[in-house]
Structure formats: structure tokens, C-alpha cells
Design a protein around this motif. Structure first.
Motif, mmCIF file in Angstrom:
data_model
loop_
_atom_site.group_PDB
_atom_site.id
_atom_site.type_symbol
_atom_site.label_atom_id
_atom_site.label_comp_id
_atom_site.label_asym_id
_atom_site.label_seq_id
_atom_site.Cartn_x
_atom_site.Cartn_y
_atom_site.Cartn_z
ATOM 1 N N GLY A 54 78.132 -104.554 -1.921
ATOM 2 C CA GLY A 54 77.527 -105.878 -1.954
ATOM 3 C C GLY A 54 77.671 -106.511 -0.575
ATOM 4 O O GLY A 54 77.669 -105.816 0.426
ATOM 5 N N HIS A 55 77.796 -107.831 -0.550
ATOM 6 C CA HIS A 55 77.950 -108.506 0.731
ATOM 7 C C HIS A 55 79.298 -109.196 0.802
ATOM 8 O O HIS A 55 79.788 -109.720 -0.193
ATOM 9 C CB HIS A 55 76.823 -109.531 0.912
ATOM 10 N N CYS A 56 79.879 -109.197 1.979
ATOM 11 C CA CYS A 56 81.147 -109.888 2.206
ATOM 12 C C CYS A 56 80.925 -111.386 1.976
ATOM 13 O O CYS A 56 79.935 -111.956 2.433
ATOM 14 C CB CYS A 56 81.609 -109.627 3.633
ATOM 15 N N ALA A 57 81.835 -112.019 1.276
ATOM 16 C CA ALA A 57 81.675 -113.437 0.933
ATOM 17 C C ALA A 57 81.742 -114.313 2.175
ATOM 18 O O ALA A 57 81.255 -115.438 2.179
ATOM 19 C CB ALA A 57 82.748 -113.850 -0.066
ATOM 20 N N GLN A 58 82.360 -113.795 3.244
ATOM 21 C CA GLN A 58 82.542 -114.628 4.420
ATOM 22 C C GLN A 58 81.467 -114.366 5.489
ATOM 23 O O GLN A 58 80.881 -115.291 6.014
ATOM 24 C CB GLN A 58 83.936 -114.369 5.003
ATOM 25 N N CYS A 59 81.212 -113.098 5.793
ATOM 26 C CA CYS A 59 80.326 -112.813 6.924
ATOM 27 C C CYS A 59 78.967 -112.243 6.499
ATOM 28 O O CYS A 59 78.114 -111.980 7.334
ATOM 29 C CB CYS A 59 80.995 -111.863 7.903
ATOM 30 N N ARG A 60 78.764 -111.990 5.213
ATOM 31 C CA ARG A 60 77.507 -111.459 4.683
ATOM 32 C C ARG A 60 77.194 -110.026 5.135
ATOM 33 O O ARG A 60 76.089 -109.545 4.917
ATOM 34 C CB ARG A 60 76.323 -112.384 5.043
ATOM 35 N N ASP A 61 78.146 -109.360 5.768
ATOM 36 C CA ASP A 61 77.943 -107.948 6.100
ATOM 37 C C ASP A 61 78.059 -107.154 4.801
ATOM 38 O O ASP A 61 78.540 -107.649 3.796
ATOM 39 C CB ASP A 61 79.026 -107.483 7.097
ATOM 40 N N PHE A 62 77.600 -105.882 4.822
ATOM 41 C CA PHE A 62 77.796 -105.045 3.648
ATOM 42 C C PHE A 62 79.282 -104.839 3.418
ATOM 43 O O PHE A 62 80.048 -104.642 4.363
ATOM 44 C CB PHE A 62 77.145 -103.675 3.836
ATOM 45 N N GLU A 64 82.185 -103.341 0.120
ATOM 46 C CA GLU A 64 82.421 -102.974 -1.276
ATOM 47 C C GLU A 64 83.501 -103.841 -1.893
ATOM 48 O O GLU A 64 83.707 -103.835 -3.089
ATOM 49 C CB GLU A 64 82.785 -101.495 -1.408
ATOM 50 N N THR A 65 84.186 -104.614 -1.026
ATOM 51 C CA THR A 65 85.197 -105.535 -1.523
ATOM 52 C C THR A 65 84.693 -106.953 -1.265
ATOM 53 O O THR A 65 83.700 -107.131 -0.567
ATOM 54 C CB THR A 65 86.526 -105.315 -0.776
ATOM 55 N N GLU A 66 85.381 -107.967 -1.806
ATOM 56 C CA GLU A 66 84.871 -109.327 -1.656
ATOM 57 C C GLU A 66 84.818 -109.725 -0.185
ATOM 58 O O GLU A 66 83.861 -110.329 0.262
ATOM 59 C CB GLU A 66 85.725 -110.306 -2.455
ATOM 60 N N LEU A 67 85.900 -109.373 0.548
ATOM 61 C CA LEU A 67 85.904 -109.587 1.994
ATOM 62 C C LEU A 67 85.799 -108.226 2.668
ATOM 63 O O LEU A 67 86.447 -107.271 2.241
ATOM 64 C CB LEU A 67 87.200 -110.271 2.431
ATOM 65 N N CYS A 68 84.987 -108.135 3.747
ATOM 66 C CA CYS A 68 84.895 -106.864 4.457
ATOM 67 C C CYS A 68 86.178 -106.659 5.259
ATOM 68 O O CYS A 68 86.923 -107.614 5.490
ATOM 69 C CB CYS A 68 83.683 -106.868 5.370
ATOM 70 N N PRO A 69 86.478 -105.420 5.669
ATOM 71 C CA PRO A 69 87.726 -105.149 6.399
ATOM 72 C C PRO A 69 87.919 -106.054 7.620
ATOM 73 O O PRO A 69 89.040 -106.488 7.903
ATOM 74 C CB PRO A 69 87.580 -103.688 6.810
#
Lengths: 199, 199
Positions: A54-62, A64-69
Motif C-alpha cells: 500500500g502507501h506509507c501513511a507519512q510519505c505516500r511511497d509504496f 507494505e507496512t503503515e510507515l515505510c522503512p
């Protein structure tokens, strides 16, 4: 009766960018002749990816977790925020530079004719982040096209309204570029924005 | 911790022929950004295809049933048998010509250095079909390479031993080919095998 499975496979492969009938056919035969294991793995990974990424809740990057690494990484500098058009642009910057700040991915650029406005690019979310006072510099890394420039202009206004310093990637001759083969627009711009040579 | 799903997907896409790191990345982003539905369909079809597509018991072409549609078709002429190297070649002939006979797909060509001999090409099976007396002409449509020619020579001997007439696709200038740009080998061959012009 439905079409033979092989034809269905050739047809399905055509969703890949730049893949037409001939290439799809070659891919299908290659997978069936020599890469059944790889094909099985591709099928599994692809099914999982379209389902779970999906998309990172903060940066909108792809992600699979709520926040991207990157967003989840506590050691990234949160005073610098770099805005890019696509995940591919983000990856290019991450690989080419030593940037340690965070990102915001627009997933597009302003294009009123295509119905893409501030809302579609998640600019409300970006404004919220600018308002949080952590951000001091907004690095605008949209592309150097007409639409990219318009987007950059809009973003710079947003930043200034929130007392955030906007910056833009330098434009000019590409490294290693022969003057003779550089396009007119770039050459004219580079000439006009020449900088003084200091010792 | 395993690699992120997106990286796994990019890696999995590289089993496709002619797809390197950059293209795989572009494909993955394209699927996630714009073609999730198509991606899901591709994953499903691919999983089913590598699982269910086997080889036709008679002609060795890809088939999801024991006999492929061509072999199962009672109206095909069984006195003509066309031998091709690959399923793609079979398809090309089927699409370009009005051929109404049946096929035999070698799935390769004689190449002793790579360990590909008569056994790997299913030539025992081919001999059986030649022995069945139905076949009158063996159309040898292997490619015009050294290995293809060697295979053609071998197949012609097999046919003659069973009183079957072997034939080979014509070689010469391609239609619409400018003489100036035709390669030396082809030109020399076409010149040597020129045919008389009749009224």
C-alpha cells in the motif's frame, strides 16, 4: 469455451509496460520452456505484492507496512523534506546522493487537464507536515518539465506560507555533457544562470 | 528479516527474457501504480499456466490437454507432417501460411555440444509417426542456421529410411529485400540456386 491458457497468459503479460503481442509471446514461451520455477515464484510474489503493498501513511511511497522503512527510521533528519513525483524518483535520489532527510511522494504532478489537482497529490497532508514546525527546508525535486515546474512553483508557495525554506535541484549542463549536443533550452538556461568562478 | 516485497517483486520480474534491473523496476512501479487489477490477473494466469500447460502427446507442442487442438482436429491433413524447432515457429507458420497438415515440435535442435541429441528432441516418437504410413511428406522447417541445417539433414535421412518424401523451406532473397542489403551468404545461395523464368 474460453481461450487456451497460453493465449490468456500472452494476453495477461501485455499489462507490463512496453510489452506488445510479440514480446508477450516470447516471454510466455520462455517461461514455459525454461523458467517454470521462476514463473511460479513471479506469480506468487506478484499476487502478494498487489495485495499487500500500500502507501506509507507519512510519505505516500509504496510500503507494505503503515510507515515505510525510511519514515520509520529514527536516525533520518526530519528538518529536511524532499518532494518527488514518483517512488522511482525517490529511489534514484536515495541511490545517487547521500541525502539523510525524509521524503514526500506526490504520485504524480499537477495536471489540471488530466484532473490531477492538489487533492490527488495529497498536498493537504504535505501542508500538515509543513505546519508541524519540524521541517525547515522543502527540497523540491519535481521533474524539469512544464508540469513539473508548475508543481514546483505551487509547492514553493505552500512552503513560504509556512515559513519553510523552499529549494529546487540545480539545472544546467549534465556532468560529462558535450556542449555541442546539449539541447538549446538547457544551454540557454545554463548560460543565463552562470556562476562566478572563485579561486 | 526478508527483503521488502517490492524488491522481491523486482527480482522476480527479472526471470522474464530481456528484462534487467531497470526494466524490472519500471514494470513493478507500473503494476503497483496503474495496473493492480492486471497484475492480479497476470499472477493468477501465470500460476495456472506453469502448473497446467504440458506437452501434446502427439506433436510435443505446448498444450493444456493431452492432445493439442491441432492434433485433436479431425479435419487436418495427416499425410503432411511439418517439423519445427519451437512452438513459436509453429505459430508463425500457422499464422502466415494456409498449411492444413499437422506438426511435430522438436523443442530444440541437434546440438551435441549442449548435450542435445535425437533423444532430447523426441525423434523416436517422430520415427514412430513416420512408420505409421499415414505420413507422405515430411516438411522440414528447422531454422537456416548451422545447427538447424544439421538437424534438417538428420531428419531427411529418417524420412527417406521410412519411404517418406522430405522437403525443406525455400531459401533465397526475402520478399521486398533490397539486393544491396542482403547478406553475402544469402545472396550467394540465391544466385547459385536461381530458377529459370518461364512465360
Amino acid at each position: 469455451m474460453s481461450a487456451p491458457l497460453l493465449e490468456q497468459l500472452i494476453d495477461a503479460l501485455r499489462v507490463l509496460p512496453g510489452v506488445g503481442q510479440k514480446t508477450a509471446q516470447r516471454m510466455a514461451y520462455h517461461l514455459l520452456e525454461r523458467e517454470r520455477e521462476g514463473g511460479k515464484r513471479l506469480a506468487g510474489t506478484l499476487a502478494e505484492a498487489v495485495e499487500r503493498i500500500g502507501h506509507c501513511a507519512q510519505c505516500r511511497d509504496f510500503s507494505e507496512t503503515e510507515l515505510c522503512p525510511t519514515c520509520a527510521n529514527g536516525s533520518r533528519e526530519r528538518s529536511q523534506l524532499c518532494v518527488v513525483e514518483s517512488p522511482a524518483d525517490r529511489l534514484a535520489i536515495e541511490n545517487a546522493t547521500g541525502y539523510r532527510g525524509v521524503y514526500f511522494v506526490l504520485q504524480g504532478r499537477l495536471s489540471p487537464l488530466d484532473g490531477i489537482g492538489p487533492r490527488e497529490l495529497g498536498l493537504e497532508q504535505l501542508e500538515q507536515r509543513l505546519a508541524e514546525a519540524e521541517v525547515q527546508e522543502l527540497i523540491i525535486a519535481t521533474s524539469a518539465t512544464v508540469e513539473g515546474e508548475a508543481t514546483a512553483h505551487y509547492l514553493a508557495q505552500l512552503a513560504r506560507a509556512r515559513q519553510v525554506r523552499p529549494s529546487r535541484l540545480a539545472q544546467g549542463l549534465p556532468l560529462g555533457g558535450e556542449l555541442e549536443y546539449v539541447d538549446r533550452g538547457t544551454l540557454s538556461h545554463a548560460f543565463g544562470t552562470r556562476s562566478e568562478v572563485r579561486d
